[in-house]
Design a protein around this motif. Structure first.
Motif, PDB file in Angstrom:
ATOM      1  N   GLY A 209       0.619  -1.193   0.243  1.00 39.56           N
ATOM      2  CA  GLY A 209       0.211  -0.097   0.280  1.00 39.56           C
ATOM      3  C   GLY A 209       0.850   1.467  -0.061  1.00 39.56           C
ATOM      4  O   GLY A 209       1.351   2.229  -0.511  1.00 39.56           O
ATOM      5  N   ARG A 210       1.461   1.267   0.887  1.00 36.30           N
ATOM      6  CA  ARG A 210       2.680   2.198   0.728  1.00 36.30           C
ATOM      7  C   ARG A 210       3.991   2.644  -0.395  1.00 36.30           C
ATOM      8  O   ARG A 210       4.414   3.406   0.139  1.00 36.30           O
ATOM      9  N   ARG A 211       3.799   1.011  -0.961  1.00 38.65           N
ATOM     10  CA  ARG A 211       5.010   1.075  -2.021  1.00 38.65           C
ATOM     11  C   ARG A 211       5.968   1.366  -1.738  1.00 38.65           C
ATOM     12  O   ARG A 211       6.606   2.434  -2.197  1.00 38.65           O
ATOM     13  N   ARG A 212       6.499   0.517  -0.150  1.00 39.45           N
ATOM     14  CA  ARG A 212       7.471   1.089  -0.012  1.00 39.45           C
ATOM     15  C   ARG A 212       8.463  -0.759   0.477  1.00 39.45           C
ATOM     16  O   ARG A 212       7.938  -1.824   0.623  1.00 39.45           O
ATOM     17  N   ARG A 213      10.025  -0.818   0.269  1.00 45.66           N
ATOM     18  CA  ARG A 213      10.520  -2.043   0.341  1.00 45.66           C
ATOM     19  C   ARG A 213       9.806  -2.487   1.956  1.00 45.66           C
ATOM     20  O   ARG A 213      10.174  -1.762   2.570  1.00 45.66           O
ATOM     21  N   ILE A 214      10.621  -3.886   2.471  1.00 45.47           N
ATOM     22  CA  ILE A 214      10.266  -4.401   4.149  1.00 45.47           C
ATOM     23  C   ILE A 214      11.391  -4.148   4.374  1.00 45.47           C
ATOM     24  O   ILE A 214      12.660  -4.773   4.569  1.00 45.47           O
ATOM     25  N   THR A 215      11.632  -3.099   5.525  1.00 44.28           N
ATOM     26  CA  THR A 215      12.958  -2.816   5.923  1.00 44.28           C
ATOM     27  C   THR A 215      12.215  -3.219   7.425  1.00 44.28           C
ATOM     28  O   THR A 215      11.178  -3.437   8.036  1.00 44.28           O
ATOM     29  N   ALA A 231       9.028  -1.137  20.402  1.00 39.24           N
ATOM     30  CA  ALA A 231       8.091   0.204  19.640  1.00 39.24           C
ATOM     31  C   ALA A 231       8.942   0.937  18.148  1.00 39.24           C
ATOM     32  O   ALA A 231      10.647  -0.126  18.362  1.00 39.24           O
ATOM     33  N   PRO A 232       8.479   1.230  17.810  1.00 38.82           N
ATOM     34  CA  PRO A 232       9.251   1.647  15.931  1.00 38.82           C
ATOM     35  C   PRO A 232      10.106   2.199  16.206  1.00 38.82           C
ATOM     36  O   PRO A 232      10.335   3.639  17.472  1.00 38.82           O
ATOM     37  N   GLU A 233      11.100   2.424  15.927  1.00 36.58           N
ATOM     38  CA  GLU A 233      12.868   2.840  15.982  1.00 36.58           C
ATOM     39  C   GLU A 233      12.498   3.957  14.351  1.00 36.58           C
ATOM     40  O   GLU A 233      12.444   3.826  13.811  1.00 36.58           O
ATOM     41  N   GLU A 234      13.656   4.673  14.363  1.00 37.22           N
ATOM     42  CA  GLU A 234      13.599   6.464  13.547  1.00 37.22           C
ATOM     43  C   GLU A 234      14.332   5.194  11.977  1.00 37.22           C
ATOM     44  O   GLU A 234      15.066   4.978  12.398  1.00 37.22           O
ATOM     45  N   ASP A 235      13.391   6.004  11.105  1.00 38.99           N
ATOM     46  CA  ASP A 235      14.081   5.139  10.341  1.00 38.99           C
ATOM     47  C   ASP A 235      14.557   5.975   9.511  1.00 38.99           C
ATOM     48  O   ASP A 235      14.357   6.915   8.774  1.00 38.99           O
ATOM     49  N   THR A 236      16.331   5.789   9.946  1.00 41.35           N
ATOM     50  CA  THR A 236      17.397   5.980   8.754  1.00 41.35           C
ATOM     51  C   THR A 236      17.803   5.420   7.378  1.00 41.35           C
ATOM     52  O   THR A 236      18.384   6.105   7.013  1.00 41.35           O
ATOM     53  N   GLU A 237      16.807   4.741   7.002  1.00 41.93           N
ATOM     54  CA  GLU A 237      16.466   4.139   5.725  1.00 41.93           C
ATOM     55  C   GLU A 237      16.156   5.110   4.775  1.00 41.93           C
ATOM     56  O   GLU A 237      15.352   5.396   5.272  1.00 41.93           O
ATOM     57  N   ASP A 238      17.149   4.395   4.001  1.00 42.54           N
ATOM     58  CA  ASP A 238      15.651   5.111   2.370  1.00 42.54           C
ATOM     59  C   ASP A 238      15.294   4.257   1.935  1.00 42.54           C
ATOM     60  O   ASP A 238      15.669   3.159   0.714  1.00 42.54           O
ATOM     61  N   ASP A 239      14.329   4.413   2.700  1.00 46.97           N
ATOM     62  CA  ASP A 239      13.251   2.787   2.544  1.00 46.97           C
ATOM     63  C   ASP A 239      12.165   3.540   1.550  1.00 46.97           C
ATOM     64  O   ASP A 239      10.948   2.755   1.218  1.00 46.97           O
ATOM     65  N   ALA A 240      11.665   4.235   0.910  1.00 48.84           N
ATOM     66  CA  ALA A 240      10.268   5.080   0.422  1.00 48.84           C
ATOM     67  C   ALA A 240      10.719   5.193  -0.872  1.00 48.84           C
ATOM     68  O   ALA A 240      10.565   5.783  -1.990  1.00 48.84           O
ATOM     69  N   GLU A 241      10.876   3.507  -1.873  1.00 52.31           N
ATOM     70  CA  GLU A 241      10.899   3.093  -3.248  1.00 52.31           C
ATOM     71  C   GLU A 241       9.798   2.752  -3.730  1.00 52.31           C
ATOM     72  O   GLU A 241       9.257   2.061  -2.513  1.00 52.31           O
ATOM     73  N   ALA A 242       9.547   3.177  -4.797  1.00 49.76           N
ATOM     74  CA  ALA A 242       8.109   2.312  -5.539  1.00 49.76           C
ATOM     75  C   ALA A 242       8.790   0.884  -5.919  1.00 49.76           C
ATOM     76  O   ALA A 242       9.470   0.274  -6.730  1.00 49.76           O
TER      77      ALA A 242
END
Length: 242
Positions: A209-215, A231-242
């Motif tokens: 749904g978010r068009r992101r890879r699973i990180t 708890a979720p950690e800060e996302d430091t990866e560029d995982d907003a891939e289409a």
């Protein structure tokens, strides 16, 4: 200014059916005794066996493997009644699931079925989540018969099994996954194979749904939303891939 961001992809809820083949069962110390029982078929020392373990531990999977080998029918305990016992034993082998559930259970019919099974050397595999003394049985003879039934117990999935199951669940969806995601899921979710299936399905839907890879950060965020530990950690990866 016109918004040129790509639209959010629709994620259709098309759950994969659990795979209950022998090749899909993963053996570990928590279930090897129960697996050995199924593998020993047809050299069982008795006709009635009780397979016990917590919900989501793999009882139904093992029962399905045995049913295929023994060409057995499978019914729930609530489906056994005084009008169909003769029909149920006509097939030659039977799995009776969830004998510990009181809802709809006909204890007299179950006792009659087990008696006929012993008389006719008709194999019956029973499954339950609780010990016999916690079944809430009112028929003392049935309780005694089940106490004496040989069988095996499945323990909660261990770390190795949880990780192997998670990897396989992603592979079934044709998804490669990083070991950090597997470790995060195995550490935080309930020790249940059924729960692992639910979480992997939710993660797949969310990523699609978010068009992101699973990180790992995405996995932690989904776990947090589902109310799992951590708890979720800060996302430091560029995982907003289409």
């Amino acid at each position: 200014m016109r918004d040129t961001a790509p639209p959010k992809q629709l994620a259709f809820d098309l759950p994969l059916d659990p795979r209950y083949g022998a090749e899909d069962f993963l053996v570990s110390p928590s279930n090897e005794e129960a697996y050995a029982l199924i593998e020993a078929w047809p050299d069982w020392p008795d006709t009635v066996f009780l397979l016990r373990g917590p919900a989501g531990s793999g009882k139904s999977h093992l029962a399905s493997i045995w049913a295929t080998r023994a060409q057995a029918w499978t019914v729930s305990a609530s489906e056994v009644n005084d009008t169909n016992v003769a029909h149920l034993i006509s097939n030659g082998a039977l799995v009776v699931e969830d004998v510990d559930r009181e809802a709809g259970r006909d204890e007299a019919a179950l006792f009659h079925l087990l008696n006929l099974a012993r008389e006719r050397r008709f194999p019956v595999l029973l499954t339950a989540s609780a010990p016999v003394d916690a079944f809430g049985l009112r028929v003392a003879d049935l309780r005694s018969r089940l106490r004496l039934a040989p069988g095996a117990e499945i323990g909660p999935p261990d770390d190795a099994l949880m990780k192997a199951v998670i990897v396989k669940l992603f592979a079934d969806r044709q998804l490669g996954i990083d070991t950090s995601v597997v470790d995060a899921l195995a550490l935080r979710i309930d020790r249940s194979l059924a729960r692992a299936r639910e979480v992997v399905a939710e993660l797949d839907r969310d990523a699609l749904g978010r068009r992101r890879r699973i990180t790992r950060p995405l996995a932690l965020a989904v776990l947090d939303r589902l109310g799992e530990a951590g708890a979720p950690e800060e996302d430091t990866e560029d995982d907003a891939e289409a």
